[in-house]
Design an enzyme around this catalytic site. Structure first.
Site, PDB file in Angstrom:
ATOM      1  N   GLU A   1      31.585  29.707  45.520  1.00 34.85           N
ATOM      2  CA  GLU A   1      32.350  30.959  45.570  1.00 34.85           C
ATOM      3  C   GLU A   1      31.563  32.030  46.326  1.00 34.85           C
ATOM      4  O   GLU A   1      32.131  32.833  47.074  1.00 34.85           O
ATOM      5  CB  GLU A   1      32.625  31.466  44.142  1.00 34.85           C
ATOM      6  CG  GLU A   1      33.438  30.516  43.274  1.00 34.85           C
ATOM      7  CD  GLU A   1      33.374  30.877  41.795  1.00 34.85           C
ATOM      8  OE1 GLU A   1      34.397  30.701  41.108  1.00 34.85           O
ATOM      9  OE2 GLU A   1      32.313  31.308  41.303  1.00 34.85           O
TER      10      GLU A   1
ATOM     11  N   THR B   1      36.663  32.590  40.746  1.00 37.85           N
ATOM     12  CA  THR B   1      37.945  31.912  40.597  1.00 37.85           C
ATOM     13  C   THR B   1      38.348  31.889  39.124  1.00 37.85           C
ATOM     14  O   THR B   1      37.531  32.136  38.244  1.00 37.85           O
ATOM     15  CB  THR B   1      37.863  30.480  41.144  1.00 37.85           C
ATOM     16  OG1 THR B   1      36.824  29.790  40.454  1.00 37.85           O
ATOM     17  CG2 THR B   1      37.580  30.485  42.634  1.00 37.85           C
TER      18      THR B   1
ATOM     19  N   LYS C   1      42.237  33.411  33.616  1.00 38.28           N
ATOM     20  CA  LYS C   1      41.345  32.831  32.599  1.00 38.28           C
ATOM     21  C   LYS C   1      40.072  32.376  33.285  1.00 38.28           C
ATOM     22  O   LYS C   1      40.102  31.464  34.113  1.00 38.28           O
ATOM     23  CB  LYS C   1      42.041  31.643  31.928  1.00 38.28           C
ATOM     24  CG  LYS C   1      41.137  30.773  31.070  1.00 38.28           C
ATOM     25  CD  LYS C   1      41.901  29.559  30.546  1.00 38.28           C
ATOM     26  CE  LYS C   1      41.001  28.654  29.711  1.00 38.28           C
ATOM     27  NZ  LYS C   1      40.127  27.814  30.546  1.00 38.28           N
ATOM     28  N   ASP C   2      38.937  33.010  32.940  1.00 34.85           N
ATOM     29  CA  ASP C   2      37.694  32.635  33.614  1.00 34.85           C
ATOM     30  C   ASP C   2      36.599  32.334  32.600  1.00 34.85           C
ATOM     31  O   ASP C   2      36.870  32.208  31.396  1.00 34.85           O
ATOM     32  CB  ASP C   2      37.269  33.732  34.612  1.00 34.85           C
ATOM     33  CG  ASP C   2      36.430  34.815  33.969  1.00 34.85           C
ATOM     34  OD1 ASP C   2      36.602  35.067  32.748  1.00 34.85           O
ATOM     35  OD2 ASP C   2      35.582  35.403  34.664  1.00 34.85           O
ATOM     36  N   MET C   3      35.356  32.213  33.074  1.00 34.52           N
ATOM     37  CA  MET C   3      34.251  31.850  32.182  1.00 34.52           C
ATOM     38  C   MET C   3      33.101  32.848  32.253  1.00 34.52           C
ATOM     39  O   MET C   3      32.014  32.562  31.731  1.00 34.52           O
ATOM     40  CB  MET C   3      33.769  30.424  32.513  1.00 34.52           C
ATOM     41  CG  MET C   3      34.870  29.382  32.300  1.00 34.52           C
ATOM     42  SD  MET C   3      34.430  27.700  32.788  1.00 34.52           S
ATOM     43  CE  MET C   3      33.430  27.199  31.392  1.00 34.52           C
ATOM     44  N   GLU C   4      33.311  34.003  32.895  1.00 37.38           N
ATOM     45  CA  GLU C   4      32.197  34.953  33.048  1.00 37.38           C
ATOM     46  C   GLU C   4      32.540  36.428  32.837  1.00 37.38           C
ATOM     47  O   GLU C   4      31.689  37.204  32.366  1.00 37.38           O
ATOM     48  CB  GLU C   4      31.568  34.839  34.458  1.00 37.38           C
ATOM     49  CG  GLU C   4      30.759  33.594  34.706  1.00 37.38           C
ATOM     50  CD  GLU C   4      31.616  32.433  35.212  1.00 37.38           C
ATOM     51  OE1 GLU C   4      32.764  32.692  35.656  1.00 37.38           O
ATOM     52  OE2 GLU C   4      31.151  31.277  35.155  1.00 37.38           O
TER      53      GLU C   4
ATOM     54  N   ASP D   1      43.897  27.210  39.688  1.00 40.64           N
ATOM     55  CA  ASP D   1      44.657  26.237  38.890  1.00 40.64           C
ATOM     56  C   ASP D   1      45.555  26.994  37.917  1.00 40.64           C
ATOM     57  O   ASP D   1      45.262  28.144  37.568  1.00 40.64           O
ATOM     58  CB  ASP D   1      43.703  25.319  38.113  1.00 40.64           C
ATOM     59  CG  ASP D   1      42.683  26.095  37.305  1.00 40.64           C
ATOM     60  OD1 ASP D   1      41.648  26.462  37.879  1.00 40.64           O
ATOM     61  OD2 ASP D   1      42.954  26.385  36.127  1.00 40.64           O
TER      62      ASP D   1
HETATM   63  N1  ADE Z   1      37.813  28.957  36.760  1.00 38.81           N
HETATM   64  C1  ADE Z   1      38.743  28.401  37.536  1.00 38.81           C
HETATM   65  N2  ADE Z   1      39.735  27.864  36.803  1.00 38.81           N
HETATM   66  C2  ADE Z   1      39.412  28.084  35.494  1.00 38.81           C
HETATM   67  C3  ADE Z   1      40.025  27.766  34.266  1.00 38.81           C
HETATM   68  N3  ADE Z   1      41.167  27.100  34.203  1.00 38.81           N
HETATM   69  N4  ADE Z   1      39.398  28.152  33.136  1.00 38.81           N
HETATM   70  C4  ADE Z   1      38.230  28.814  33.187  1.00 38.81           C
HETATM   71  N5  ADE Z   1      37.598  29.134  34.318  1.00 38.81           N
HETATM   72  C5  ADE Z   1      38.189  28.774  35.478  1.00 38.81           C
END
Ligand code: ADE
Length: 239
Positions: A12, A87, A170-173, A196
């Site tokens: 990214e 993303t 929806k992400d992870m950070e 996605d």
């Molecule tokens: N980053 C990209 N797609 C993701 C998802 N579905 N969930 C968490 N982080 C993401």
């Protein structure tokens, strides 16, 4: 003063750096962590990337590296604004499409289930987000809730939580970056591009792998446009 973009994956970060004209190997932020920082010579723009986890050899994604990278990068460049860029998963039911960019209007966690008030509110986070709605409107950029968790998938309890907050990304950070910014009193926002769709029959992993290159192209262009818009806006020129 610097606008700092904090990015998890090198896949990214590299296109974003290219779009912003940031070259070279960057500066390692802390000997014990793989994160690096790049800045323009005038220090107007900087990018911090989490780097590669030394033990597992993969991009250091999710919330722990997000906190340490943000802390060390803020200490290094004292930014006027931090942008968690990257993303995310989207929701077709709320207008989501592959490669659609979103600017955060709200940032929460969806998987810190602590059903013991008042820890429930602590778990959800709901951190301060800079009001950049005028910039988003001028750029034609959609806004909405970014929700963070430490999983790529979305079990029913997380889906319900993201429904309640009308999550669009929806992400992870993002919420981990936002928490760090809140502790240090630095304005925060998030820019997320969809790889996605959570409400799709294919797995997030399959969609993510197929759409990553397209989404990061949009991320790079949108990040460069957003930075330019923020630099041009006199109201946002100083903290
Ligand atoms: N980053 C990209 N797609 C993701 C998802 N579905 N969930 C968490 N982080 C993401």
């Amino acid at each position: 003063m610097t606008i700092l973009l904090v990015i998890a994956m090198e896949a990214e970060a590299a296109p974003v750096r290219a779009a912003l004209g940031l070259e070279g190997p960057g500066q390692q932020l802390h000997l014990a962590f793989p994160a690096h920082l790049w800045a323009t010579p005038d220090e107007e723009v900087a990018v911090a990337s989490n780097g590669t986890d030394a033990r597992f050899g993969v991009a250091a994604i999710a919330t722990q590296p997000a906190v340490t990278t943000t802390l060390h990068a803020i200490e290094a460049c004292a930014p006027r604004l931090v942008i968690s860029a990257g993303t995310a998963g989207g929701f077709a039911s709320r207008g989501g499409e592959i490669a659609k960019p979103y600017l955060a209007s709200r940032v929460v966690f969806h998987d810190r289930r602590i059903d013991l008030p008042p820890f429930d509110r602590y778990g959800d986070g709901d951190y301060a987000v800079a009001d950049l709605s005028a910039v988003a409107t001028s750029m034609g950029l959609a806004t909405g809730t970014v929700s963070t968790g430490n999983a790529l998938d979305a079990p029913p309890s997380d889906v319900a939580k993201m429904g309640a907050t009308e999550t669009v990304a929806k992400d992870m950070e993002a919420a981990a970056v936002a928490w760090t910014c809140e502790q240090l009193d630095v304005p925060f926002t998030a820019l997320k591009v969809i790889t996605d769709l959570v409400d799709h029959h294919e797995t997030a992993a399959d969609q993510f792998t197929r759409n990553l290159a397209l989404a990061t192209k949009t991320l790079a262009q949108t990040a460069a446009d957003l930075v330019a818009a923020l630099q041009d806006n006199p109201l946002l020129a100083t903290k």
